[in-house]
Enzyme design. Sequence first.
Site, PDB file in Angstrom:
ATOM      1  N   LYS A 128      22.581 -30.926  22.641  1.00 12.96           N
ATOM      2  CA  LYS A 128      21.135 -31.012  22.880  1.00 12.96           C
ATOM      3  C   LYS A 128      20.847 -30.369  24.225  1.00 12.96           C
ATOM      4  CE  LYS A 128      17.297 -32.604  21.097  1.00 12.96           C
ATOM      5  NZ  LYS A 128      16.878 -32.795  19.696  1.00 12.96           N
ATOM      6  N   ASP A 168      12.628 -28.661  19.503  1.00 11.22           N
ATOM      7  CA  ASP A 168      12.385 -30.109  19.621  1.00 11.22           C
ATOM      8  C   ASP A 168      11.008 -30.212  20.280  1.00 11.22           C
ATOM      9  OD1 ASP A 168      13.913 -32.875  19.448  1.00 11.22           O
ATOM     10  OD2 ASP A 168      12.909 -32.921  21.365  1.00 11.22           O
TER      11      ASP A 168
HETATM   12  P1  NDP Z   1       6.260 -31.561  19.007  1.00 11.08           P
HETATM   13  O1  NDP Z   1       6.299 -31.096  20.402  1.00 11.08           O
HETATM   14  O2  NDP Z   1       5.909 -30.624  17.921  1.00 11.08           O
HETATM   15  O3  NDP Z   1       5.283 -32.822  18.887  1.00 11.08           O
HETATM   16  C1  NDP Z   1       5.466 -33.978  19.621  1.00 11.08           C
HETATM   17  C2  NDP Z   1       4.301 -34.907  19.364  1.00 11.08           C
HETATM   18  O4  NDP Z   1       4.563 -36.165  20.007  1.00 11.08           O
HETATM   19  C3  NDP Z   1       3.004 -34.397  19.961  1.00 11.08           C
HETATM   20  O5  NDP Z   1       1.927 -34.884  19.221  1.00 11.08           O
HETATM   21  C4  NDP Z   1       3.026 -35.020  21.367  1.00 11.08           C
HETATM   22  O6  NDP Z   1       1.758 -35.143  21.946  1.00 11.08           O
HETATM   23  C5  NDP Z   1       3.617 -36.373  21.058  1.00 11.08           C
HETATM   24  N1  NDP Z   1       4.306 -36.875  22.266  1.00 11.08           N
HETATM   25  C6  NDP Z   1       5.248 -36.248  23.004  1.00 11.08           C
HETATM   26  N2  NDP Z   1       5.638 -36.988  24.041  1.00 11.08           N
HETATM   27  C7  NDP Z   1       4.925 -38.113  23.964  1.00 11.08           C
HETATM   28  C8  NDP Z   1       4.857 -39.278  24.761  1.00 11.08           C
HETATM   29  N3  NDP Z   1       5.619 -39.426  25.869  1.00 11.08           N
HETATM   30  N4  NDP Z   1       4.019 -40.262  24.364  1.00 11.08           N
HETATM   31  C9  NDP Z   1       3.260 -40.112  23.238  1.00 11.08           C
HETATM   32  N5  NDP Z   1       3.260 -39.027  22.458  1.00 11.08           N
HETATM   33  C10 NDP Z   1       4.080 -38.053  22.821  1.00 11.08           C
HETATM   34  O7  NDP Z   1       7.701 -32.233  18.745  1.00 11.08           O
HETATM   35  P2  NDP Z   1       8.405 -32.575  17.366  1.00 11.08           P
HETATM   36  O8  NDP Z   1       7.397 -32.965  16.352  1.00 11.08           O
HETATM   37  O9  NDP Z   1       9.357 -31.486  17.068  1.00 11.08           O
HETATM   38  O10 NDP Z   1       9.288 -33.843  17.783  1.00 11.08           O
HETATM   39  C11 NDP Z   1       8.810 -35.178  17.671  1.00 11.08           C
HETATM   40  C12 NDP Z   1       9.985 -36.140  17.654  1.00 11.08           C
HETATM   41  O11 NDP Z   1      10.845 -35.835  16.527  1.00 11.08           O
HETATM   42  C13 NDP Z   1      10.906 -36.078  18.878  1.00 11.08           C
HETATM   43  O12 NDP Z   1      11.441 -37.369  19.115  1.00 11.08           O
HETATM   44  C14 NDP Z   1      12.026 -35.155  18.418  1.00 11.08           C
HETATM   45  O13 NDP Z   1      13.209 -35.366  19.153  1.00 11.08           O
HETATM   46  C15 NDP Z   1      12.168 -35.601  16.975  1.00 11.08           C
HETATM   47  N6  NDP Z   1      12.830 -34.656  16.087  1.00 11.08           N
HETATM   48  C16 NDP Z   1      12.347 -33.379  15.918  1.00 11.08           C
HETATM   49  C17 NDP Z   1      12.967 -32.522  15.054  1.00 11.08           C
HETATM   50  C18 NDP Z   1      12.415 -31.171  14.751  1.00 11.08           C
HETATM   51  O14 NDP Z   1      12.929 -30.532  13.823  1.00 11.08           O
HETATM   52  N7  NDP Z   1      11.398 -30.691  15.428  1.00 11.08           N
HETATM   53  C19 NDP Z   1      14.211 -32.896  14.340  1.00 11.08           C
HETATM   54  C20 NDP Z   1      14.582 -34.293  14.512  1.00 11.08           C
HETATM   55  C21 NDP Z   1      13.915 -35.094  15.380  1.00 11.08           C
HETATM   56  P3  NDP Z   1       1.223 -34.016  22.985  1.00 11.08           P
HETATM   57  O15 NDP Z   1       0.736 -32.897  22.111  1.00 11.08           O
HETATM   58  O16 NDP Z   1       0.161 -34.722  23.741  1.00 11.08           O
HETATM   59  O17 NDP Z   1       2.403 -33.638  23.842  1.00 11.08           O
END
Ligand code: NDP
Length: 448
Positions: A128, A168
């Site tokens: 990671k 991510d």
């Molecule tokens: P994105 O950046 O596309 O989206 C993240 C979302 O979560 C946004 O809506 C963001 O809001 C919100 N967010 C981020 N940080 C916080 C916080 N501290 N408090 C509240 N909301 C928050 O990321 P992903 O969708 O790719 O990832 C989301 C989760 O899924 C993570 O935990 C990631 O590790 C996990 N994941 C992702 C994978 C992937 O393929 N992308 C695979 C497996 C797991 P804002 O727009 O305001 O930042």
Amino acid sequence: MNAQCYVNEVYNDVVKRNGNEPEFLQAVKEVLNSLVPVLERHSEYIEDGIVERLVEPERMIVFRVPWIDDNGKVHVNRGFRVQFNSAIGPYKGGLRFHPTVNASIIKFLGFEQIFKNSLTGLPIGGGKGGADFDPKGKSNREIMRFCQSFMSELFRHVGQFTDIPAGDIGVGGREIGYLFGEYKKIKNQYEAGVLTGKGINYGGSLTRKEATGYGLIYFVERMLQAKNKDFRGKTVIVSGSGNVAIYAIEKAQELGATVVACSDSNGYVYDKDGIDLDYVKEIKEVQRKRISEYIKYRPQAEYHEGCSGIWTIKCDIALPCATQNEIDENSAKILVENGVIAVGEGANMPSTSEAVSVFLDSNVLFGPAKAANAGGVATSALEMSQNSMRLSWSFEEVDNRLKKIMINIYENVSSAAAEYGCEDNLVLGANIAGFLKVADAMLQEGIV
Ligand code: NDP
């Protein structure tokens, strides 16, 4: 040595070495607690020091990332890559760009990734990375310069047979494109398999964008099916509005659920008639704006500041898809009081340990992240396969493979849980099933 004493000793050592890394300790503690029954049956894992080797990364790279903003000002961020375990394949795991990124976050994510990747059944090890860079409010050119600077160091540590990063939080198709372009320029070779999540016209896989969200729904669908339930007519809450959340909403709606809420890091929207996903995509994927904009398109919906309020909305199924520790004990209790029947973790470690205990003690069907969100990395591995074969599968082909992988993960996890005496505890099942394959490979490869 007695298995419980061994685990306690290893954990105490991890605390001594990594005392200021709370998220990493949280992830290690949960896994180690699950492993006691396995170690009771397999003393060879203790004799070969499998667990103490597993909790120490093979390598951790920390580096300076200098870049220049549009006004000519110099900024310096910190970049990370943890290469945690390569027993079953090259390191594989996403890159996160977010101001909260530090060694603890990267190590917890890298550690979880070892077991998740093992559960996919595909030959990928755990890694990671990321940086404490905040992409919000940056221009495309600033994002590009940051990505180029990041890759100008990372390139010497990655490669299609060594370590394959992906996206991510804060790293999507745009960032992967800039990272790939810089890697290609430095190496002077077209090594498509060095990154996944690429654009379709330069080596990306169809369905990769949708894979984590769709995979989560396939997993939860199978988990519901085991209890003769399904998504039809259910009220669902999805936190976040990023890559995972958007495609979880899409598939849940396709299966007949009504998704009534989603969020970002500022607040959440509640639309009792069902979220209109086209507007969410327009706001988040095209305009890159705040979710509060949603009520401009749908005045009948409500917007509330703050994130945790989303868990007070009554629902049948809760899908945390934003970030770590977003559901605490109190939110978990409220969800249970409101009658939640299933929780599927789309984000990594979105429930605190206390929240997980509340769900398990209340007999809520609980799909832990390392199993439920493994569809993203599984499809990344399918992207690598296509790159190696120099061909592209259709959307349906990749989607069918993804679905089979998620169902297979469910079967393996639930049968490991049953074998070790806790049939409905998929947390235990995921940790054990993920561990066994890696531990056996480590045994066979000797003490390295
Ligand atoms: P994105 O950046 O596309 O989206 C993240 C979302 O979560 C946004 O809506 C963001 O809001 C919100 N967010 C981020 N940080 C916080 C916080 N501290 N408090 C509240 N909301 C928050 O990321 P992903 O969708 O790719 O990832 C989301 C989760 O899924 C993570 O935990 C990631 O590790 C996990 N994941 C992702 C994978 C992937 O393929 N992308 C695979 C497996 C797991 P804002 O727009 O305001 O930042």
